[in-house]
Write a protein that holds these residues in place. Structure first.
Motif, PDB file in Angstrom:
ATOM      1  N   ARG A 168       0.810  -1.229   0.000  1.00 25.93           N
ATOM      2  CA  ARG A 168       0.000   0.000   0.000  1.00 25.93           C
ATOM      3  C   ARG A 168       0.838   1.272   0.000  1.00 25.93           C
ATOM      4  O   ARG A 168       0.455   2.259  -0.611  1.00 25.93           O
ATOM      5  N   THR A 169       1.963   1.263   0.709  1.00 29.24           N
ATOM      6  CA  THR A 169       2.652   2.529   0.970  1.00 29.24           C
ATOM      7  C   THR A 169       4.013   2.697   0.314  1.00 29.24           C
ATOM      8  O   THR A 169       4.460   3.828   0.129  1.00 29.24           O
ATOM      9  N   LEU A 170       4.702   1.622  -0.025  1.00 31.23           N
ATOM     10  CA  LEU A 170       6.081   1.743  -0.502  1.00 31.23           C
ATOM     11  C   LEU A 170       6.305   1.342  -1.950  1.00 31.23           C
ATOM     12  O   LEU A 170       7.293   1.753  -2.556  1.00 31.23           O
ATOM     13  N   CYS A 171       5.435   0.530  -2.502  1.00 31.48           N
ATOM     14  CA  CYS A 171       5.665  -0.008  -3.842  1.00 31.48           C
ATOM     15  C   CYS A 171       5.282   0.994  -4.928  1.00 31.48           C
ATOM     16  O   CYS A 171       4.408   1.838  -4.736  1.00 31.48           O
ATOM     17  N   ILE A 172       5.961   0.867  -6.064  1.00 25.49           N
ATOM     18  CA  ILE A 172       5.703   1.707  -7.226  1.00 25.49           C
ATOM     19  C   ILE A 172       4.413   1.226  -7.889  1.00 25.49           C
ATOM     20  O   ILE A 172       4.325   0.075  -8.306  1.00 25.49           O
ATOM     21  N   GLY A 173       3.420   2.090  -8.006  1.00 22.13           N
ATOM     22  CA  GLY A 173       2.173   1.747  -8.685  1.00 22.13           C
ATOM     23  C   GLY A 173       1.354   0.725  -7.925  1.00 22.13           C
ATOM     24  O   GLY A 173       1.775   0.199  -6.894  1.00 22.13           O
ATOM     25  N   PRO A 174       0.171   0.419  -8.452  1.00 21.79           N
ATOM     26  CA  PRO A 174      -0.662  -0.603  -7.810  1.00 21.79           C
ATOM     27  C   PRO A 174      -0.035  -1.987  -7.981  1.00 21.79           C
ATOM     28  O   PRO A 174       0.703  -2.221  -8.935  1.00 21.79           O
ATOM     29  N   PRO A 175      -0.334  -2.904  -7.062  1.00 18.91           N
ATOM     30  CA  PRO A 175       0.248  -4.250  -7.158  1.00 18.91           C
ATOM     31  C   PRO A 175      -0.185  -4.979  -8.430  1.00 18.91           C
ATOM     32  O   PRO A 175      -1.275  -4.753  -8.947  1.00 18.91           O
ATOM     33  N   LEU A 176       0.700  -5.828  -8.913  1.00 14.73           N
ATOM     34  CA  LEU A 176       0.331  -6.759  -9.982  1.00 14.73           C
ATOM     35  C   LEU A 176      -0.600  -7.795  -9.376  1.00 14.73           C
ATOM     36  O   LEU A 176      -0.398  -8.232  -8.241  1.00 14.73           O
ATOM     37  N   GLU A 177      -1.590  -8.208 -10.154  1.00 15.31           N
ATOM     38  CA  GLU A 177      -2.502  -9.256  -9.718  1.00 15.31           C
ATOM     39  C   GLU A 177      -2.485 -10.358 -10.766  1.00 15.31           C
ATOM     40  O   GLU A 177      -2.614 -10.083 -11.956  1.00 15.31           O
ATOM     41  N   LYS A 178      -2.334 -11.584 -10.287  1.00 17.49           N
ATOM     42  CA  LYS A 178      -2.326 -12.712 -11.220  1.00 17.49           C
ATOM     43  C   LYS A 178      -2.704 -13.980 -10.486  1.00 17.49           C
ATOM     44  O   LYS A 178      -2.620 -14.072  -9.264  1.00 17.49           O
ATOM     45  N   MET A 179      -3.145 -14.945 -11.264  1.00  9.57           N
ATOM     46  CA  MET A 179      -3.427 -16.284 -10.755  1.00  9.57           C
ATOM     47  C   MET A 179      -2.324 -17.173 -11.308  1.00  9.57           C
ATOM     48  O   MET A 179      -2.085 -17.191 -12.520  1.00  9.57           O
ATOM     49  N   ARG A 180      -1.646 -17.885 -10.419  1.00  5.31           N
ATOM     50  CA  ARG A 180      -0.541 -18.762 -10.837  1.00  5.31           C
ATOM     51  C   ARG A 180      -0.993 -20.211 -10.788  1.00  5.31           C
ATOM     52  O   ARG A 180      -1.563 -20.681  -9.802  1.00  5.31           O
ATOM     53  N   TYR A 181      -0.729 -20.913 -11.891  1.00  7.14           N
ATOM     54  CA  TYR A 181      -1.039 -22.336 -12.012  1.00  7.14           C
ATOM     55  C   TYR A 181       0.260 -23.094 -12.222  1.00  7.14           C
ATOM     56  O   TYR A 181       1.154 -22.630 -12.944  1.00  7.14           O
ATOM     57  N   ARG A 182       0.368 -24.258 -11.650  1.00 10.96           N
ATOM     58  CA  ARG A 182       1.526 -25.135 -11.860  1.00 10.96           C
ATOM     59  C   ARG A 182       1.124 -26.220 -12.853  1.00 10.96           C
ATOM     60  O   ARG A 182       0.074 -26.846 -12.713  1.00 10.96           O
ATOM     61  N   VAL A 183       1.984 -26.417 -13.850  1.00  8.98           N
ATOM     62  CA  VAL A 183       1.713 -27.401 -14.898  1.00  8.98           C
ATOM     63  C   VAL A 183       2.971 -28.239 -15.100  1.00  8.98           C
ATOM     64  O   VAL A 183       4.056 -27.693 -15.341  1.00  8.98           O
ATOM     65  N   THR A 187       8.391 -28.378 -13.943  1.00 10.60           N
ATOM     66  CA  THR A 187       7.197 -27.682 -13.471  1.00 10.60           C
ATOM     67  C   THR A 187       7.193 -26.284 -14.053  1.00 10.60           C
ATOM     68  O   THR A 187       8.137 -25.519 -13.875  1.00 10.60           O
ATOM     69  N   TRP A 188       6.118 -25.978 -14.766  1.00  7.72           N
ATOM     70  CA  TRP A 188       5.935 -24.663 -15.379  1.00  7.72           C
ATOM     71  C   TRP A 188       4.981 -23.855 -14.513  1.00  7.72           C
ATOM     72  O   TRP A 188       3.992 -24.388 -14.020  1.00  7.72           O
ATOM     73  N   ASP A 189       5.272 -22.580 -14.339  1.00  6.60           N
ATOM     74  CA  ASP A 189       4.353 -21.649 -13.686  1.00  6.60           C
ATOM     75  C   ASP A 189       3.662 -20.851 -14.780  1.00  6.60           C
ATOM     76  O   ASP A 189       4.328 -20.150 -15.557  1.00  6.60           O
ATOM     77  N   VAL A 190       2.350 -20.978 -14.852  1.00  4.11           N
ATOM     78  CA  VAL A 190       1.563 -20.219 -15.829  1.00  4.11           C
ATOM     79  C   VAL A 190       0.840 -19.120 -15.062  1.00  4.11           C
ATOM     80  O   VAL A 190       0.050 -19.401 -14.160  1.00  4.11           O
ATOM     81  N   ASP A 191       1.136 -17.874 -15.413  1.00  4.58           N
ATOM     82  CA  ASP A 191       0.556 -16.708 -14.748  1.00  4.58           C
ATOM     83  C   ASP A 191      -0.493 -16.060 -15.643  1.00  4.58           C
ATOM     84  O   ASP A 191      -0.183 -15.620 -16.751  1.00  4.58           O
ATOM     85  N   VAL A 192      -1.723 -16.022 -15.142  1.00  8.65           N
ATOM     86  CA  VAL A 192      -2.841 -15.383 -15.836  1.00  8.65           C
ATOM     87  C   VAL A 192      -3.076 -14.047 -15.124  1.00  8.65           C
ATOM     88  O   VAL A 192      -3.533 -14.016 -13.981  1.00  8.65           O
ATOM     89  N   PHE A 193      -2.736 -12.973 -15.801  1.00 13.48           N
ATOM     90  CA  PHE A 193      -2.804 -11.643 -15.199  1.00 13.48           C
ATOM     91  C   PHE A 193      -4.231 -11.111 -15.225  1.00 13.48           C
ATOM     92  O   PHE A 193      -5.019 -11.427 -16.109  1.00 13.48           O
ATOM     93  N   SER A 194      -4.539 -10.278 -14.242  1.00 16.78           N
ATOM     94  CA  SER A 194      -5.828  -9.602 -14.184  1.00 16.78           C
ATOM     95  C   SER A 194      -5.567  -8.109 -13.972  1.00 16.78           C
ATOM     96  O   SER A 194      -4.432  -7.660 -14.062  1.00 16.78           O
ATOM     97  N   GLY A 195      -6.633  -7.376 -13.694  1.00 19.80           N
ATOM     98  CA  GLY A 195      -6.469  -5.931 -13.521  1.00 19.80           C
ATOM     99  C   GLY A 195      -6.056  -5.280 -14.819  1.00 19.80           C
ATOM    100  O   GLY A 195      -6.540  -5.630 -15.891  1.00 19.80           O
ATOM    101  N   ARG A 196      -5.108  -4.371 -14.747  1.00 20.66           N
ATOM    102  CA  ARG A 196      -4.694  -3.627 -15.944  1.00 20.66           C
ATOM    103  C   ARG A 196      -3.947  -4.483 -16.962  1.00 20.66           C
ATOM    104  O   ARG A 196      -3.684  -4.029 -18.068  1.00 20.66           O
ATOM    105  N   HIS A 197      -3.617  -5.712 -16.603  1.00 21.65           N
ATOM    106  CA  HIS A 197      -2.909  -6.614 -17.525  1.00 21.65           C
ATOM    107  C   HIS A 197      -3.779  -7.786 -17.977  1.00 21.65           C
ATOM    108  O   HIS A 197      -3.266  -8.800 -18.446  1.00 21.65           O
ATOM    109  N   THR A 198      -5.095  -7.657 -17.831  1.00 22.08           N
ATOM    110  CA  THR A 198      -5.995  -8.725 -18.248  1.00 22.08           C
ATOM    111  C   THR A 198      -5.725  -9.091 -19.703  1.00 22.08           C
ATOM    112  O   THR A 198      -5.591  -8.212 -20.554  1.00 22.08           O
TER     113      THR A 198
END
Length: 160
Positions: free
Chosen positions: A78-93, A99-110
């Motif tokens: 909330r107070t120290l980071c640059i810009g709003p936080p990144l939001e994503k759902m991480r899946y392991r495949v 093991t692959w990490d698949v990141d599905v972004f939401s918010g401004r990166h939908t």
């Protein structure tokens, strides 16, 4: 010293979902997104981490990660980071013995879907799944720190 060796790819289609485990929501922000060193705060369910990453050399970079109290991580987001936080759902495949990490972004990166795979050595062979397209490992636009600052590639999974 910890070392991260990874490759990153744009994802096409949804075929990866057939093998995916349950997703985990992640929120992360950066204290120092630009430059050779980045400092990240990440909240994942009931855990939070402070991660420091050094300059990348080839596929490898120094990485140090420390668990921190969730309440403190939320305050830093909330107070120290640059810009709003990144939001994503991480899946392991699982694919090709890795093991692959698949990141599905939401918010401004939908619309942005990225896959990362961590390796034990830079020359390690990687059997690419059919659901990855272009490799973006060395494209700074697809680094999470750049995405957090708003340096956003066009939505979707294609390089402009």
């Amino acid at each position: 010293m910890g070392t991260e060796i990874e490759r990153k790819f744009l994802v096409i289609g949804d075929d990866w979902r057939e093998k995916a485990g349950p997703g985990q929501p992640l929120r992360q922000g950066y204290l120092t997104p630009k430059g050779a060193t980045s400092v990240r705060i990440r909240c994942a369910a009931e855990e939070a981490f402070l991660t420091i990453k050094g300059e990348t050399h080839g596929l490898a970079r120094p990485e140090f990660e420390y668990e921190i109290p969730v309440a403190e991580a939320e305050e830093m987001l909330r107070t120290l980071c640059i810009g709003p936080p990144l939001e994503k759902m991480r899946y392991r495949v699982e694919h090709g013995g890795l093991t692959w990490d698949v990141d599905v972004f939401s918010g401004r990166h939908t619309g942005l879907v990225l896959a990362e795979v961590e390796l034990t050595e830079a020359a390690q062979h990687v059997d690419l799944p059919s659901w990855v397209e272009a490799e973006v490992t060395h494209d700074p636009r697809y680094r999470n720190a750049a995405l957090a600052e708003g340096d956003v590639p066009p939505p979707g999974s294609r390089i402009p």
